[in-house]
Write a protein that holds these residues in place. Structure first.
Motif, PDB file in Angstrom:
ATOM      1  N   ASN A 115       5.403  -9.894 -21.819  1.00 12.88           N
ATOM      2  CA  ASN A 115       5.545  -9.933 -20.442  1.00 12.88           C
ATOM      3  C   ASN A 115       6.062  -8.676 -19.817  1.00 12.88           C
ATOM      4  N   LEU A 116       6.054  -7.550 -20.624  1.00 12.02           N
ATOM      5  CA  LEU A 116       6.307  -6.218 -20.053  1.00 12.02           C
ATOM      6  C   LEU A 116       5.486  -5.836 -18.749  1.00 12.02           C
ATOM      7  N   ASP A 117       6.238  -5.311 -17.633  1.00 10.98           N
ATOM      8  CA  ASP A 117       5.703  -5.056 -16.562  1.00 10.98           C
ATOM      9  C   ASP A 117       5.260  -3.661 -16.629  1.00 10.98           C
ATOM     10  N   PHE A 118       4.623  -3.310 -15.406  1.00 10.94           N
ATOM     11  CA  PHE A 118       4.033  -1.728 -15.441  1.00 10.94           C
ATOM     12  C   PHE A 118       5.335  -1.060 -15.196  1.00 10.94           C
ATOM     13  N   THR A 119       5.438   0.563 -15.788  1.00 11.79           N
ATOM     14  CA  THR A 119       6.453   1.239 -15.475  1.00 11.79           C
ATOM     15  C   THR A 119       6.071   1.912 -14.040  1.00 11.79           C
ATOM     16  N   LYS A 120       6.774   1.906 -13.186  1.00 10.02           N
ATOM     17  CA  LYS A 120       6.527   2.589 -11.827  1.00 10.02           C
ATOM     18  C   LYS A 120       7.423   3.630 -11.379  1.00 10.02           C
ATOM     19  N   ALA A 121       6.745   4.425 -10.554  1.00 12.11           N
ATOM     20  CA  ALA A 121       7.736   5.599  -9.927  1.00 12.11           C
ATOM     21  C   ALA A 121       6.996   5.979  -8.494  1.00 12.11           C
ATOM     22  N   HIS A 122       8.124   6.071  -7.616  1.00 19.31           N
ATOM     23  CA  HIS A 122       8.060   6.760  -6.446  1.00 19.31           C
ATOM     24  C   HIS A 122       7.812   8.185  -6.466  1.00 19.31           C
ATOM     25  N   SER A 138       0.264  27.127   5.277  1.00 19.25           N
ATOM     26  CA  SER A 138       0.481  25.696   5.922  1.00 19.25           C
ATOM     27  C   SER A 138       1.391  24.758   5.036  1.00 19.25           C
ATOM     28  N   PHE A 139       2.073  23.497   5.643  1.00 13.72           N
ATOM     29  CA  PHE A 139       2.941  22.748   5.089  1.00 13.72           C
ATOM     30  C   PHE A 139       2.296  21.435   4.752  1.00 13.72           C
ATOM     31  N   SER A 140       2.805  20.766   3.875  1.00 17.22           N
ATOM     32  CA  SER A 140       2.239  19.479   3.387  1.00 17.22           C
ATOM     33  C   SER A 140       3.319  18.593   2.857  1.00 17.22           C
ATOM     34  N   ILE A 141       3.052  17.170   2.849  1.00 20.37           N
ATOM     35  CA  ILE A 141       4.163  16.155   2.319  1.00 20.37           C
ATOM     36  C   ILE A 141       3.223  14.943   1.915  1.00 20.37           C
ATOM     37  N   ALA A 142       3.600  14.528   0.703  1.00 22.64           N
ATOM     38  CA  ALA A 142       2.922  13.175   0.190  1.00 22.64           C
ATOM     39  C   ALA A 142       3.706  12.540  -0.193  1.00 22.64           C
ATOM     40  N   TYR A 143       3.224  11.283  -0.409  1.00 27.04           N
ATOM     41  CA  TYR A 143       4.200  10.263  -0.930  1.00 27.04           C
ATOM     42  C   TYR A 143       3.255   9.265  -1.818  1.00 27.04           C
ATOM     43  N   GLY A 144       3.755   8.678  -2.897  1.00 23.73           N
ATOM     44  CA  GLY A 144       2.752   7.772  -3.559  1.00 23.73           C
ATOM     45  C   GLY A 144       3.679   6.820  -4.541  1.00 23.73           C
ATOM     46  N   LEU A 145       3.211   5.622  -4.719  1.00 26.74           N
ATOM     47  CA  LEU A 145       3.851   4.942  -5.556  1.00 26.74           C
ATOM     48  C   LEU A 145       2.662   4.665  -6.713  1.00 26.74           C
ATOM     49  N   HIS A 146       3.237   4.955  -7.922  1.00 29.36           N
ATOM     50  CA  HIS A 146       2.566   5.106  -9.153  1.00 29.36           C
ATOM     51  C   HIS A 146       2.819   4.090 -10.216  1.00 29.36           C
ATOM     52  N   SER A 147       2.098   3.906 -11.100  1.00 31.57           N
ATOM     53  CA  SER A 147       2.614   2.808 -12.522  1.00 31.57           C
ATOM     54  C   SER A 147       1.720   3.022 -13.608  1.00 31.57           C
ATOM     55  N   ARG A 148       2.020   2.775 -14.716  1.00 26.87           N
ATOM     56  CA  ARG A 148       1.301   2.861 -15.885  1.00 26.87           C
ATOM     57  C   ARG A 148       1.506   1.777 -16.855  1.00 26.87           C
ATOM     58  N   ASN A 170      -5.570   5.220 -10.790  1.00 26.15           N
ATOM     59  CA  ASN A 170      -4.618   4.219 -11.108  1.00 26.15           C
ATOM     60  C   ASN A 170      -4.080   4.138 -12.696  1.00 26.15           C
ATOM     61  N   ASN A 171      -3.114   3.530 -13.100  1.00 24.40           N
ATOM     62  CA  ASN A 171      -2.864   3.689 -14.338  1.00 24.40           C
ATOM     63  C   ASN A 171      -2.252   4.955 -14.715  1.00 24.40           C
ATOM     64  N   ALA A 172      -1.690   5.695 -13.899  1.00 22.69           N
ATOM     65  CA  ALA A 172      -0.959   7.233 -14.021  1.00 22.69           C
ATOM     66  C   ALA A 172       0.216   7.142 -13.602  1.00 22.69           C
ATOM     67  N   LEU A 173       1.240   7.645 -14.364  1.00 27.54           N
ATOM     68  CA  LEU A 173       2.653   7.757 -13.979  1.00 27.54           C
ATOM     69  C   LEU A 173       3.123   9.267 -13.643  1.00 27.54           C
ATOM     70  N   SER A 174       2.674  10.110 -14.521  1.00 22.26           N
ATOM     71  CA  SER A 174       3.112  11.438 -14.087  1.00 22.26           C
ATOM     72  C   SER A 174       2.205  12.527 -13.581  1.00 22.26           C
ATOM     73  N   GLY A 175       0.708  12.158 -14.075  1.00 25.37           N
ATOM     74  CA  GLY A 175      -0.259  13.022 -13.411  1.00 25.37           C
ATOM     75  C   GLY A 175      -1.512  12.460 -13.912  1.00 25.37           C
ATOM     76  N   VAL A 176      -2.696  13.237 -13.555  1.00 23.96           N
ATOM     77  CA  VAL A 176      -4.191  13.119 -14.187  1.00 23.96           C
ATOM     78  C   VAL A 176      -4.641  14.460 -14.429  1.00 23.96           C
TER      79      VAL A 176
END
Length: 775
Positions: A539-546, A509-519, A229-235
């Motif tokens: 009142n700033l909200d999380f920055t989010k990314a699909h 192998s082939f892969s596909i992944a999806y995630g909604l992330h925010s920080r 959680n609380n990660a937008l670009s990576g970890v």
């Protein structure tokens, strides 16, 4: 300087090379089930093409004694489990080699499918990762050129990552470096870098965690599993290794940057508990002649430790910690005739500290289920002040930062292996945030105006559940969900995560992944005050990314591997200033920003990452990474523009070679090179008329980041000579950052003598000569 360094290196090799002794060492390790983490008994452990081998006991432990120094490939086999291969591990005489292995149970009968042995470097440690995850091994951390024993600088050579010479800030797939989350022992920690957040938010000079303590760790560049959680670009998910629980061992290193001492061993011979610590003190005074002005007075120190206590009936307790203290500054020039730029008349003083301490407990409820809980505390402080020398030689305050952040974290995870096909990891994280923030900046009358003045408490709560399910011999699904709540303003997110991997054949192998992330943003931005002393951004909200990522993996041989990942990221709810080109996407290091923000901005990053790698074999390795990408954003005015970090391409080539020397081939000469070629920094054009009026650089924000500097070519080099003797290992090494003397852009500055705006650059070159002994 270089000729003297080479002379010392040759003299050292000549003297030590004459001492020929047969050096051996023990290989020890532990083998567990990858899904349940339960120890595996009766696993056959063999060094390929040798007579050496062993078998694990009831606790999953094994020992292979008196192995001659050198490199070996280890193969693990067990009925009902996939064969596991770890290639080219290095055995030295100074320290026992301890290895951790995780084996995967066969889901279906092996007669139904051709099983390829699992190569350790091909997959991440976290079995829930589908795409965009790469393991950084301990051995690579000490071998790669350009690393400076800094894990952050090492991963800058990974596909999808770009960085600069002057700091280790990691720009992942076009996102700013603040979007990356740092984790240690499963807990989010503050920026763990020396001189953190000064040159770039999220980066610093080098990390406080020495490679002496580093265990194999994972770096994620997108579409992370549900536990994050609380990660937008990576970890960057970092772990410290456990100290030797049978033998006391030490490491001492001295070099141009200072000293480094590590020690590990058992608390007593009656149990398996152990300790491990590392202390480092450094000063740049020896390198002052080749460093930028005022850098020679910079100093830093850090301490890391891990204590491991194994009980008979109550599980395993681990105490771990990391801490750093930094000091830096600059002095104003006394003669006003030398005030070419504003910084020439400024005194600066910065004192920083950071720490993280945790107590972790792992308890097995049964052979297929364990509970891991951690209680941790983190602290980060910055005291920064700038004073400006006026024409009458009187100092006036220009700015002040006095920030303290204290976090208290409780996290617990229940890991369950239902059967060979299905495992689940569920848990929650509660982070209590205490803060005391003060930021002030000078007004035209030379008085200080308050931007932030806040003392308070907030909480970030997260819960998640993630399952790994084998749908067939060929198809594996990772699915999960993460939720977050920020009690400062009660904003929350619900974030689904999904990944699917199809093993088309044993080789690809082939892969596909999806995630909604925010920080979240840095806390000081939430408490910016207006003229009525009101927090305008509370009142700033999380920055989010699909995130959506496709992956293709191809094993051309046991040592050649190709990985291709196209990706697309859609950022939304980005803080921007209304009717302006400004966006937090481009925020680099402006502590004194005082704008009114709203979550109406957007952005997108898309591209393709390619990694072609030859693992170390036949005494050499190489890795070629290429990233082609586009990074764009919409500010408060709704206009689509390139971001600050839109370099367009990054190319890296790493290569290294080892030679076995000495009468018994017990010594190792290693040469490693990293070449990097990447698009130049983006910048906004200068508004010269306004700059002349206010005598400082003013940018044309209507054309934000519309220009780009020339491409950048850098070269990093490392050479080492390792001497294995009975009971100890000596190593002398020279490492060079920016051997090509590339002059890095440091900013635009108004020239008071010529009344122009100058583009300032500095050739940052770091040579590091060191001697290390392990015993």
């Amino acid at each position: 300087m270089i000729k003297y360094i080479l002379y010392i290196l040759m003299l050292f090799m000549t003297v030590i090379n004459g001492i020929a002794q047969q050096a051996t060492q023990n290989i020890r390790g532990k083998v567990v089930d990858i899904a349940s983490n339960a120890p595996l008994a009766f696993v056959n452990v063999a060094l390929i093409n040798t007579k050496f081998g062993s078998r694990t006991d009831s606790l999953g432990n094994f020992t292979i004694e008196n192995v001659p120094v050198g490199r070996y490939t280890i193969r693990l086999t067990m009925l009902g489990y996939e064969t596991y291969v770890m290639k080219e591990v290095q055995v030295t005489s100074g320290k026992e080699l301890f290895l951790n292995f995780s084996m995967k149970e066969n889901v279906y009968s092996t007669s139904e499918i051709v099983v390829k042995p699992k190569i350790s470097k091909e997959t991440a440690i976290n079995s829930s990762a589908t795409v965009s995850a790469k393991m950084l091994s301990v051995e690579e951390a000490q071998r790669y050129a350009g690393g400076f024993d800094d894990p952050a600088r090492l991963v800058s050579s990974f596909a999808g990552v770009s960085s600069n010479v002057s700091n280790n800030a990691l720009v992942v797939r076009g996102n700013n470096s603040q979007s990356l989350q740092w984790k240690l022992e499963g807990v989010e920690i503050p920026n763990p870098n020396h001189f953190a957040d000064l040159g770039s938010f999220g980066g610093g000079g080098l990390t406080a965690l020495s490679s002496q303590l580093l265990a194999n760790s994972d770096f994620f560049s997108g579409a992370m599993p549900a536990e994050y959680n609380n990660a937008l670009s990576g970890v960057f998910d970092i772990f410290m290794r456990t100290g030797n629980n049978e033998k006391v061992e030490h490491t001492f290193q001295v070099g141009l940057l200072g000293i480094d001492f590590a020690s590990e061993g058992p608390f007593s011979k009656s149990n398996s508990s152990s300790y491990l610590f590392n202390y480092r003190y450094s000063t740049l005074s020896l390198l002052e002649p080749i460093l930028p002005e005022n850098a020679g007075g910079t100093s830093y120190q850090d301490l890391s430790f891990k204590l491991n206590f194994i009980t008979k009936n109550n599980g395993t307790f681990t105490l771990w910690g990391i801490g750093l203290i930094d000091g830096s500054g600059a002095e104003a020039k006394k003669d006003s005739a030398e005030w070419i730029y504003e910084v020439d008349r400024e005194n600066q003083d910065a004192k920083q500290y950071m720490g993280a301490f945790g107590i972790s407990h792992t308890y097995f409820l049964n052979n297929s289920q364990y509970l891991k809980s951690t209680l941790a505390a983190t602290v980060q402080g910055l005291n920064f002040k700038t004073d400006k020398l006026e024409d009458n030689s009187i100092l006036f305050p220009k700015n002040r930062i006095d920030n303290q952040n204290y976090n208290f974290v409780f996290t617990t995870t229940l890991n369950t292996k239902f059967d060979a096909k299905h495992s689940n990891k569920s848990g929650f994280v509660a982070t209590a945030m205490m803060y005391n923030l003060s930021l002030q900046s000078a007004t035209p009358s030379n008085s200080l105006s308050t931007i932030v003045d806040e003392d308070g408490f907030s909480t970030l709560i997260s819960a998640y559940s993630a399952s790994t399910i084998s749908l067939s011999n060929y198809l594996t699904m990772n699915i999960g969900i993460n939720g977050q709540l920020f009690t400062l303003n009660n904003n929350y997110t619900i974030e689904p995560r999904f990944g699917l991997k199809y093993q088309a054949s044993p080789l690809h192998s082939f892969s596909i992944a999806y995630g909604l992330h925010s920080r979240l943003e840095k806390l000081n931005f939430y408490f910016i005050k207006n003229e009525n002393n009101e927090a305008i951004n509370k009142n700033l909200d999380f920055t989010k990314a699909h995130h959506i990522v496709l992956g293709y993996d191809l094993s051309l041989s046991e040592t050649l591997h190709l990985k291709i990942e196209p990706y697309y990221q859609h950022l939304f709810s980005v803080p921007v200033i209304a009717d302006s080109s400004f966006s937090m996407i481009n925020m680099q290091n402006d502590w004194f920003f005082d704008g009114n923000l709203e979550n109406s901005g957007e952005g997108r990053n898309f591209g393709i990452d390619i990694t072609f790698e030859k693992y170390l074999s036949d005494n050499y390795y190489y890795m070629l990474t290429a990233s082609l990408f586009k990074s764009q954003y919409k500010g408060g005015d709704g206009v689509l523009r390139d971001t600050r970090y839109d370099r367009n391409y990054v190319l890296n080539f790493l290569i290294g070679k080892e030679w076995m020397l000495g009468s018994e081939n017990q010594n190792i000469l290693g040469l490693n090179i990293q070449l990097s070629y990447q698009g130049g920094d983006r910048y906004s054009p200068i508004n010269f008329s306004e700059s002349l009026d206010v005598r400082e650089a003013v940018f044309d924000e209507h054309k934000a980041f519309s220009r780009q500097f020339a491409p950048v070519f850098t070269c990093h080099f490392a050479a080492s000579y390792k001497i294995n003797m009975l009971g100890k290992t000596h190593e002398i090494a020279i490492k060079m950052i920016n051997a090509t003397m590339y002059e890095e852009f440091t900013g635009f500055h108004y020239n008071r003598h010529t009344n122009t705006v100058d583009e300032r650059r500095e050739p940052l070159f770091f040579p590091y000569l060191s001697y290390k002994i392990e015993f």
